[in-house]
Scaffold this motif. Structure first.
Motif, short mmCIF file in Angstrom:
data_model
loop_
_atom_site.label_atom_id
_atom_site.label_comp_id
_atom_site.label_asym_id
_atom_site.label_seq_id
_atom_site.Cartn_x
_atom_site.Cartn_y
_atom_site.Cartn_z
N GLU A 372 31.47 47.96 51.64
CA GLU A 372 31.18 47.05 52.75
C GLU A 372 32.45 46.69 53.52
O GLU A 372 32.42 46.55 54.75
N TYR A 375 33.15 49.80 55.54
CA TYR A 375 32.11 49.99 56.55
C TYR A 375 32.26 48.99 57.70
O TYR A 375 32.09 49.36 58.87
N ASP A 376 32.55 47.75 57.37
CA ASP A 376 32.70 46.73 58.42
C ASP A 376 33.81 47.13 59.39
O ASP A 376 33.66 46.98 60.62
N SER A 379 32.70 50.46 61.34
CA SER A 379 31.64 50.26 62.33
C SER A 379 32.14 49.61 63.61
O SER A 379 31.44 49.62 64.63
N PHE A 405 24.33 50.10 47.79
CA PHE A 405 23.21 50.32 48.70
C PHE A 405 21.91 49.79 48.10
O PHE A 405 21.71 49.82 46.88
N ASP A 410 19.22 52.90 52.99
CA ASP A 410 20.47 52.19 53.30
C ASP A 410 21.64 53.17 53.33
O ASP A 410 22.55 53.04 54.17
N ARG A 414 23.93 53.59 56.77
CA ARG A 414 25.31 53.09 56.83
C ARG A 414 26.36 54.12 56.44
O ARG A 414 27.52 53.76 56.23
N SER A 415 25.99 55.37 56.32
CA SER A 415 26.98 56.38 56.00
C SER A 415 26.59 57.70 56.65
O SER A 415 25.48 57.84 57.18
#
Length: 586
Positions: A372, A375-376, A379, A405, A410, A414-415
């Motif tokens: 996360e 990812y944050d 993104s 996930f 998910d 997100r990937s």
């Protein structure tokens, strides 16, 4: 004075069938006959093959525990039968004959099981392509197994005596049946509480201290990296000492720029002029155990090295000690000419096998914190100007990364793809997807929705994972599971104590002997032994928990450079050149 009259009685008739008990006879009468029969049966069954060739000392422990387990079940059945009035009364002669029959069966079956078990181990080694030159230690195995069984039995008898003593104390207050029940429950509860609260917690604390010391030791054969693209270098705020033992190995691992250039020159996919120094971003365990803080330090390393400018970014959850599989690193970086970044972090000092048993909450928490955080930040970048984001984990790391996930949807949202390798069978997402497989597909090689999104690598040959069996259509982002039919890490589970799993009801995998069968209790302990040898140094690639060469197949399916072909995948495997090297699961 009357004479004294002495009463003379006729001698009582002697039962000529009354057994004459010597020392051994009196000792044997302490045992349950039914228990001994089942102990003999389970002892013999413990020598049947399981998934991985095992050394004699593992076999001895498995056989000893199986025997005492069989004895316990048999003794309980006999006790229960007597309590409900089903006791069979034997004559002295019949009892004596039965004991001799049991002794004769033991003399015949135990050596036969030892010999057949040794032969099955040779067959399994041959199936794996391993050397068959294994010294026979059948007698030592039998003696050690007997010692293990007697030790466990004596512990059990000690607890039973404690329960009886407590029953006598409570008997003064409540009726005897209630006293026996209460004393048994109290002893069981106290044993569990003491084990969990004192013994196990103390053992974990001691092991944590031991492995923390090992984690701090710096291998004199390693030197801090000089490349600024590596954590632990002079350009990095993450010091060499803070990375931990496995972190230090990771940041200096992987092919050199010269090796990357040589591989690129041998093909026509990556221009040797475009080869780059790979990025290894890593953070050691936070002193306060703060996973979010550790993950934030990894992101800082990605920012510092401008990892967002690379073509591929892999977020890898480590195994217990912080280990990152060097086979994965090598495959990824050779394939992409070093235009890659790998982000990872340590979350424990303990090896995977300890976390496997005692701490299943930290790995998914660590996987979630790391993914996360990355990812944050990822993104926030423009969609057309950021690296492909891939999730990765092997063994306990696979369990941890999947914990990031909520489900496969998910992962897709997100990937840009994920590779989960040697996944433990208790992983919720893996279990859900495997159980939902298409009718007719096998548990060790499932097919889900005709392979539309998720596929399992079916090892049709050593070091080859066939991911294209379900067909050429495979939507992106893709999810890859690499697993072997012979990997005890995947197929171990407490339910095998009482229930036959699908993979043993179905046709066996390509590297599993057809003689492998499910037996209550026994199979569980065989698979437990397989856990400890699944990644042993002598296990060849493509078997057990050794996945090195299949990473080439996995990355080729997830994201390969433009123009990459099957021939390039074969060339990559040849360059990795380690078909017989074992691995580690940290």
């Amino acid at each position: 004075m009357q004479p004294t009259v002495t009463e003379t009685r006729a001698p009582e008739p002697v039962d000529e069938e009354r057994p004459r008990h010597g020392v051994w006879g009196r000792w044997l009468r302490r045992f349950s006959a039914t228990g001994l029969v089942l102990a003999l049966l389970w002892f013999c069954l413990s020598f049947t093959p399981s998934l991985i060739p095992r050394a004699w000392y593992y076999q001895a422990v498995i056989s000893g525990v199986s025997a005492v387990g069989g004895y316990g079940v048999g003794a309980f059945v006999e006790w229960f039968a007597v309590k409900v009035g089903l006791r069979i009364r034997w004559t002295a002669r019949a009892s004596r004959v039965a004991w001799w029959v049991l002794a004769g069966a033991t003399v015949m079956l135990v050596p036969l099981s030892l010999v057949l078990g040794a032969r099955r181990q040779i067959e399994l080694r041959h199936l794996f392509g391993m050397s068959e030159d294994v010294p026979g230690r059948e007698v030592v195995t039998m003696l050690v197994a007997l010692a293990v069984a007697l030790l466990v039995l004596q512990v059990g008898r000690g607890l039973r005596r404690l329960a009886r003593w407590l029953s006598l104390v409570v008997d003064n207050v409540v009726p005897a049946p209630v006293a026996r029940f209460v004393s048994g429950v109290v002893v069981a509860v106290v044993v569990v509480l003491v084990f969990n609260g004192v013994i196990w917690s103390g053992a974990l604390s001691a092991l944590n201290s031991i492995y923390a010391t090992a984690n701090a030791d710096v291998d004199p054969r390693l030197s801090p990296p000089v490349q600024p693209e590596r954590s632990g270098s002079d350009a990095s705020p993450e010091t060499w000492g803070s990375l931990g033992a496995e972190g230090r190995k990771f940041v200096v691992s992987g092919p050199t720029v010269d090796e990357l250039s040589a591989f690129a020159e041998a093909g026509d996919v990556v221009d040797p002029a475009d080869v780059r120094e790979p990025i290894h971003a890593y953070a050691g365990l936070d002193p306060d155990g703060d996973l979010d803080a550790t993950a934030a330090r990894v992101v800082d390393e990605l920012d510092r090295t401008d990892a967002w400018d690379r073509s591929v970014l892999v977020v890898a959850t480590t195994t217990g000690t912080g280990w990152v599989d060097p086979g994965m690193v090598e495959a990824l970086e050779l394939m992409h000419g070093g235009d890659t970044a790998i982000a990872s972090m340590q979350y424990s000092y303990l090896p995977s096998w300890i976390s496997f048993v005692g701490d299943r909450s930290t790995p998914p928490a660590a996987g979630k914190a790391l993914f996360e955080a990355v990812y944050d930040r990822w993104s926030e970048l423009p969609e057309d100007d950021r690296p492909r984001l891939l999730a990765f984990g092997i063994s306990l790391g696979s369990f941890g990364m999947q914990g990031a996930f909520s489900g496969v949807q998910d992962v897709e949202a997100r990937s840009d793809g994920a590779m989960f390798t040697g996944t433990p069978g208790f992983t919720p997402m893996w279990r859900e997807l495997t159980d939902a497989r298409d009718p007719g597909s096998l548990e060790y090689a499932p097919v889900l929705d005709d392979g539309r999104q998720v596929r399992w690598g079916d090892p049709v040959a050593t070091g080859v994972a066939d991911l294209w069996g379900p067909g050429p259509r495979w939507d992106e982002p893709r999810v890859v599971y690499l697993q072997h039919a012979s990997d005890g890490v995947t197929w171990w589970g407490p339910e095998t104590l009482w229930s036959e799993p699908d993979w043993l009801r179905e046709p066996r995998g390509p590297d599993v002997l057809g003689d492998v069968r499910w037996y209550p209790f026994v199979t569980f302990w065989q698979l437990t032994g397989d856990l400890f040898v699944a990644a042993a140094s002598d296990i060849p690639a493509g078997h057990g928990h050794v996945y090195k060469l299949e990473y080439a197949d996995g990355f080729a399916a997830l994201h390969a450079p433009e123009g990459w072909s099957d021939a390039d995948t074969a060339r990559l495997k040849a360059a990795m050149d380690a078909p017989t090297q074992g691995g580690s699961i940290g």
